[in-house]
Design a protein around this motif. Structure first.
Motif, PDB file in Angstrom:
ATOM      1  N   ALA A   1       0.833  -1.206   0.000  1.00  0.00           N
ATOM      2  CA  ALA A   1       0.000   0.000   0.000  1.00  0.00           C
ATOM      3  C   ALA A   1       0.868   1.257   0.000  1.00  0.00           C
ATOM      4  CB  ALA A   1      -0.909   0.001   1.221  1.00  0.00           C
ATOM      5  N   VAL A   2       0.434   2.250  -0.780  1.00  0.00           N
ATOM      6  CA  VAL A   2       1.127   3.546  -0.817  1.00  0.00           C
ATOM      7  C   VAL A   2       0.084   4.642  -0.597  1.00  0.00           C
ATOM      8  CG1 VAL A   2       3.127   2.916  -2.209  1.00  0.00           C
ATOM      9  CG2 VAL A   2       0.997   3.451  -3.360  1.00  0.00           C
ATOM     10  N   THR A   3      -0.225   4.894   0.657  1.00  0.00           N
ATOM     11  CA  THR A   3      -1.175   5.950   0.992  1.00  0.00           C
ATOM     12  C   THR A   3      -0.839   6.500   2.365  1.00  0.00           C
ATOM     13  OG1 THR A   3      -3.510   6.470   1.398  1.00  0.00           O
ATOM     14  CG2 THR A   3      -2.801   4.240   1.916  1.00  0.00           C
ATOM     15  N   ASN A   4      -1.120   7.783   2.550  1.00  0.00           N
ATOM     16  CA  ASN A   4      -0.895   8.411   3.846  1.00  0.00           C
ATOM     17  C   ASN A   4      -2.179   8.513   4.661  1.00  0.00           C
ATOM     18  OD1 ASN A   4       1.884   8.856   3.383  1.00  0.00           O
ATOM     19  ND2 ASN A   4       1.393  10.658   2.136  1.00  0.00           N
ATOM     20  N   SER A   5      -3.278   8.020   4.088  1.00  0.00           N
ATOM     21  CA  SER A   5      -4.558   8.059   4.783  1.00  0.00           C
ATOM     22  C   SER A   5      -5.170   6.662   4.725  1.00  0.00           C
ATOM     23  CB  SER A   5      -5.477   9.104   4.151  1.00  0.00           C
ATOM     24  OG  SER A   5      -5.671   8.824   2.768  1.00  0.00           O
ATOM     25  N   PHE A   6      -6.481   6.579   4.641  1.00  0.00           N
ATOM     26  CA  PHE A   6      -7.130   5.276   4.543  1.00  0.00           C
ATOM     27  C   PHE A   6      -7.077   4.760   3.112  1.00  0.00           C
ATOM     28  CE2 PHE A   6      -8.913   6.363   8.631  1.00  0.00           C
ATOM     29  CZ  PHE A   6      -9.048   5.131   9.259  1.00  0.00           C
ATOM     30  N   GLY A   7      -6.861   3.470   2.983  1.00  0.00           N
ATOM     31  CA  GLY A   7      -6.878   2.820   1.688  1.00  0.00           C
ATOM     32  C   GLY A   7      -7.578   1.482   1.788  1.00  0.00           C
ATOM     33  N   ALA A   8      -7.685   0.793   0.656  1.00  0.00           N
ATOM     34  CA  ALA A   8      -8.298  -0.527   0.632  1.00  0.00           C
ATOM     35  C   ALA A   8      -7.551  -1.398  -0.357  1.00  0.00           C
ATOM     36  CB  ALA A   8      -9.776  -0.436   0.257  1.00  0.00           C
ATOM     37  N   LEU A   9      -7.284  -2.621   0.056  1.00  0.00           N
ATOM     38  CA  LEU A   9      -6.538  -3.532  -0.793  1.00  0.00           C
ATOM     39  C   LEU A   9      -7.424  -4.078  -1.905  1.00  0.00           C
ATOM     40  CD1 LEU A   9      -4.147  -6.248   0.698  1.00  0.00           C
ATOM     41  CD2 LEU A   9      -5.090  -6.328  -1.601  1.00  0.00           C
ATOM     42  N   THR A  10      -8.608  -4.568  -1.564  1.00  0.00           N
ATOM     43  CA  THR A  10      -9.467  -5.187  -2.570  1.00  0.00           C
ATOM     44  C   THR A  10     -10.841  -4.523  -2.634  1.00  0.00           C
ATOM     45  OG1 THR A  10     -10.426  -6.827  -1.062  1.00  0.00           O
ATOM     46  CG2 THR A  10      -8.371  -7.426  -2.160  1.00  0.00           C
ATOM     47  N   ALA A  11     -11.455  -4.630  -3.799  1.00  0.00           N
ATOM     48  CA  ALA A  11     -12.868  -4.270  -3.988  1.00  0.00           C
ATOM     49  C   ALA A  11     -13.427  -5.302  -4.961  1.00  0.00           C
ATOM     50  CB  ALA A  11     -13.016  -2.857  -4.536  1.00  0.00           C
ATOM     51  N   GLN A  12     -13.993  -6.363  -4.410  1.00  0.00           N
ATOM     52  CA  GLN A  12     -14.480  -7.469  -5.227  1.00  0.00           C
ATOM     53  C   GLN A  12     -15.966  -7.264  -5.517  1.00  0.00           C
ATOM     54  OE1 GLN A  12     -16.414 -10.452  -5.229  1.00  0.00           O
ATOM     55  NE2 GLN A  12     -15.395 -11.155  -7.088  1.00  0.00           N
ATOM     56  N   LYS A  13     -16.376  -7.481  -6.768  1.00  0.00           N
ATOM     57  CA  LYS A  13     -17.707  -7.049  -7.209  1.00  0.00           C
ATOM     58  C   LYS A  13     -18.673  -8.198  -7.495  1.00  0.00           C
ATOM     59  CE  LYS A  13     -19.878  -3.535 -10.125  1.00  0.00           C
ATOM     60  NZ  LYS A  13     -19.801  -2.731 -11.353  1.00  0.00           N
ATOM     61  N   ARG A  14     -18.615  -9.244  -6.731  1.00  0.00           N
ATOM     62  CA  ARG A  14     -19.596 -10.320  -6.893  1.00  0.00           C
ATOM     63  C   ARG A  14     -20.985  -9.780  -6.534  1.00  0.00           C
ATOM     64  NH1 ARG A  14     -20.702 -14.698  -2.949  1.00  0.00           N
ATOM     65  NH2 ARG A  14     -21.601 -16.490  -4.041  1.00  0.00           N
TER      66      ARG A  14
ATOM     67  N   GLY B   1      -0.026   3.969   5.658  1.00  0.00           N
ATOM     68  CA  GLY B   1      -1.418   4.342   5.825  1.00  0.00           C
ATOM     69  C   GLY B   1      -2.185   3.331   6.655  1.00  0.00           C
ATOM     70  N   ALA B   2      -3.507   3.430   6.603  1.00  0.00           N
ATOM     71  CA  ALA B   2      -4.400   2.502   7.280  1.00  0.00           C
ATOM     72  C   ALA B   2      -5.214   1.786   6.216  1.00  0.00           C
ATOM     73  CB  ALA B   2      -5.313   3.250   8.251  1.00  0.00           C
ATOM     74  N   LEU B   3      -5.093   0.483   6.160  1.00  0.00           N
ATOM     75  CA  LEU B   3      -5.587  -0.277   5.015  1.00  0.00           C
ATOM     76  C   LEU B   3      -6.685  -1.258   5.422  1.00  0.00           C
ATOM     77  CD1 LEU B   3      -4.780  -0.625   1.923  1.00  0.00           C
ATOM     78  CD2 LEU B   3      -3.536  -2.664   2.667  1.00  0.00           C
ATOM     79  N   PHE B   4      -7.826  -1.185   4.721  1.00  0.00           N
ATOM     80  CA  PHE B   4      -8.822  -2.236   4.810  1.00  0.00           C
ATOM     81  C   PHE B   4      -8.378  -3.404   3.929  1.00  0.00           C
ATOM     82  CE2 PHE B   4     -11.613   1.448   5.785  1.00  0.00           C
ATOM     83  CZ  PHE B   4     -12.178   0.990   6.966  1.00  0.00           C
ATOM     84  N   LEU B   5      -8.624  -4.615   4.380  1.00  0.00           N
ATOM     85  CA  LEU B   5      -8.361  -5.774   3.536  1.00  0.00           C
ATOM     86  C   LEU B   5      -9.272  -5.764   2.317  1.00  0.00           C
ATOM     87  CD1 LEU B   5      -8.013  -8.513   6.282  1.00  0.00           C
ATOM     88  CD2 LEU B   5      -6.184  -7.598   4.847  1.00  0.00           C
ATOM     89  N   GLY B   6     -10.461  -5.253   2.494  1.00  0.00           N
ATOM     90  CA  GLY B   6     -11.375  -5.199   1.355  1.00  0.00           C
ATOM     91  C   GLY B   6     -12.586  -4.343   1.624  1.00  0.00           C
ATOM     92  N   ARG B   7     -13.164  -3.845   0.532  1.00  0.00           N
ATOM     93  CA  ARG B   7     -14.442  -3.128   0.579  1.00  0.00           C
ATOM     94  C   ARG B   7     -15.440  -3.912  -0.265  1.00  0.00           C
ATOM     95  NH1 ARG B   7     -14.459   3.021  -0.572  1.00  0.00           N
ATOM     96  NH2 ARG B   7     -13.641   2.485  -2.641  1.00  0.00           N
ATOM     97  N   ALA B   8     -16.670  -3.932   0.196  1.00  0.00           N
ATOM     98  CA  ALA B   8     -17.710  -4.723  -0.470  1.00  0.00           C
ATOM     99  C   ALA B   8     -18.279  -3.964  -1.659  1.00  0.00           C
ATOM    100  CB  ALA B   8     -18.808  -5.072   0.531  1.00  0.00           C
TER     101      ALA B   8
END
Length: 360
Positions: free
Chosen positions: A238-251, A271-278
């Motif tokens: 991850a390359v962010t200084n704020s919140f980020g997200a690793l995945t966004a899977q679109k099932r 940064g602060a990273l979510f493993l994924g966003r729905a």
């Protein structure tokens, strides 16, 4: 029968454990039935994908080089354009060391193409389009921003960097999606490649895909799409200084057999990273045997601002390690998988790989 299936479907997305029988509105659903259903859905034996028949023996080898020489093409796109519009045999395109500043697209009819670089740090294909860039009076959109786009099946890439050079956008900026590679076809393999970008780096769009020993860098949703994909021994940075997200899977549907599985990977960065966003209502992502650095937010996952998705997503981890892997503070609607639950996700069987990955 229909009622029973409906009950099992709801339980599949809500159950946190297989240790006790489940109930719904006072009706008991036997644990054995639930386990059988989970095994069926996880096995992908009922796949909607066609049986894959790959071809590995090359019928043609051509060269791309930064150094002018007889018979070599100066750009990757010119090498691809030299092939028959309908290609039915394995073509190997070797790409010499150097940075190739070009936007490349492989049409759907050109199957069985292999790109072989001189090493991911030596062979680089780069461009800098963003979703809001105008072309013929219209914005490109995320789909059109890709530096490298693959629309043909049975594609293989080895030892190459795919890069989108668009700068890291400020938090909340619109139209700054900048895809390094888009794969919009079935049965593709990427071995020892790098994917470099910021927002929306790797568009894992549709189809079955295999990523082995790859490096993927980005900030927000930097692996996204609706592919059925296995990532093995990959480095996710991850390359962010704020919140980020690793995945966004679109099932989007319970019946869609798509999802991302990360096995024996490592997650690092800033940064602060979510493993994924729905991104999709039925988003499905699993991390197994993966090292997670402290950048992972304790909650782990985000529902895209739609609480109803908490009832239908499948977000899980299995035997992960590192300071970011602690499951104790994860959202209640994610899960720490049992051996039985994890089994379908941790081998190439997840993507029917035994059919099409041999010798790739």
């Amino acid at each position: 029968m229909a009622l029973k299936l409906l009950l099992l479907m709801v339980l599949f997305v809500n159950a946190n454990s297989l240790s006790v029988p489940e109930t719904l509105n006072g009706l008991l659903v036997p644990e054995e039935d639930y386990s059988k259903w989970l095994k069926h859905m996880g096995s992908f034996k009922h796949s909607l994908f066609q049986k894959a028949k790959n071809k590995f023996k090359p019928c043609l080898t051509i060269e791309v080089s930064k150094k002018p020489r007889s018979g070599a093409f100066p750009t990757v796109q010119k090498a691809i354009n030299s092939l028959p519009v309908i290609n039915n045999c394995r073509v190997v395109i070797t790409i010499g060391a150097g940075t190739y500043r070009e936007k490349v697209e492989i049409p759907a009819t050109m199957a069985y193409i292999t790109l072989q670089g001189a090493g991911a740090d030596r062979t680089i294909i780069e461009w800098d389009d963003t979703a809001d860039r105008m072309e013929n009076g219209r914005p490109l959109g995320t789909f059109g921003s890709a530096t490298f786009a693959v629309n043909s099946p049975y594609f293989i890439a080895k030892d190459i960097t795919f890069k989108n050079k668009a700068p890291l956008p400020p938090s909340g900026a619109l139209g700054k999606q900048a895809v390094a590679l888009r794969i919009s076809a079935d049965t593709a393999a990427f071995i020892s490649c790098k994917f470099i970008g910021a927002q929306d780096t790797l568009y894992d769009h549709i189809g079955r895909h295999y990523f082995k020993k790859c490096y993927i860098e980005g900030s927000v949703d930097f692996i996204f799409g609706n592919g059925l994909s296995l990532y093995e021994d990959c480095h996710l940075h991850a390359v962010t200084n704020s919140f980020g997200a690793l995945t966004a899977q679109k099932r989007q549907s319970f019946l869609e057999e798509t999802g991302f599985s990360f096995v024996s990977c490592k997650v690092t960065g800033s940064g602060a990273l979510f493993l994924g966003r729905a991104w999709g209502n039925f988003s499905r992502v699993v991390f197994a045997y993966t090292f997670m650095d402290k950048i992972i937010t304790p909650r782990g996952w985000y529902d895209w601002g739609d609480k109803s998705r908490q009832m239908t997503v499948f977000f899980g981890q299995y035997k992960c390690s590192g300071p970011g892997a602690d499951f104790g503070r994860r959202v209640a609607w994610s899960r720490e998988l049992t051996d039985q639950q994890a089994k379908p996700f941790i081998s190439i069987g997840f993507i029917d790989g035994h059919e099409w990955l041999l010798n790739s």
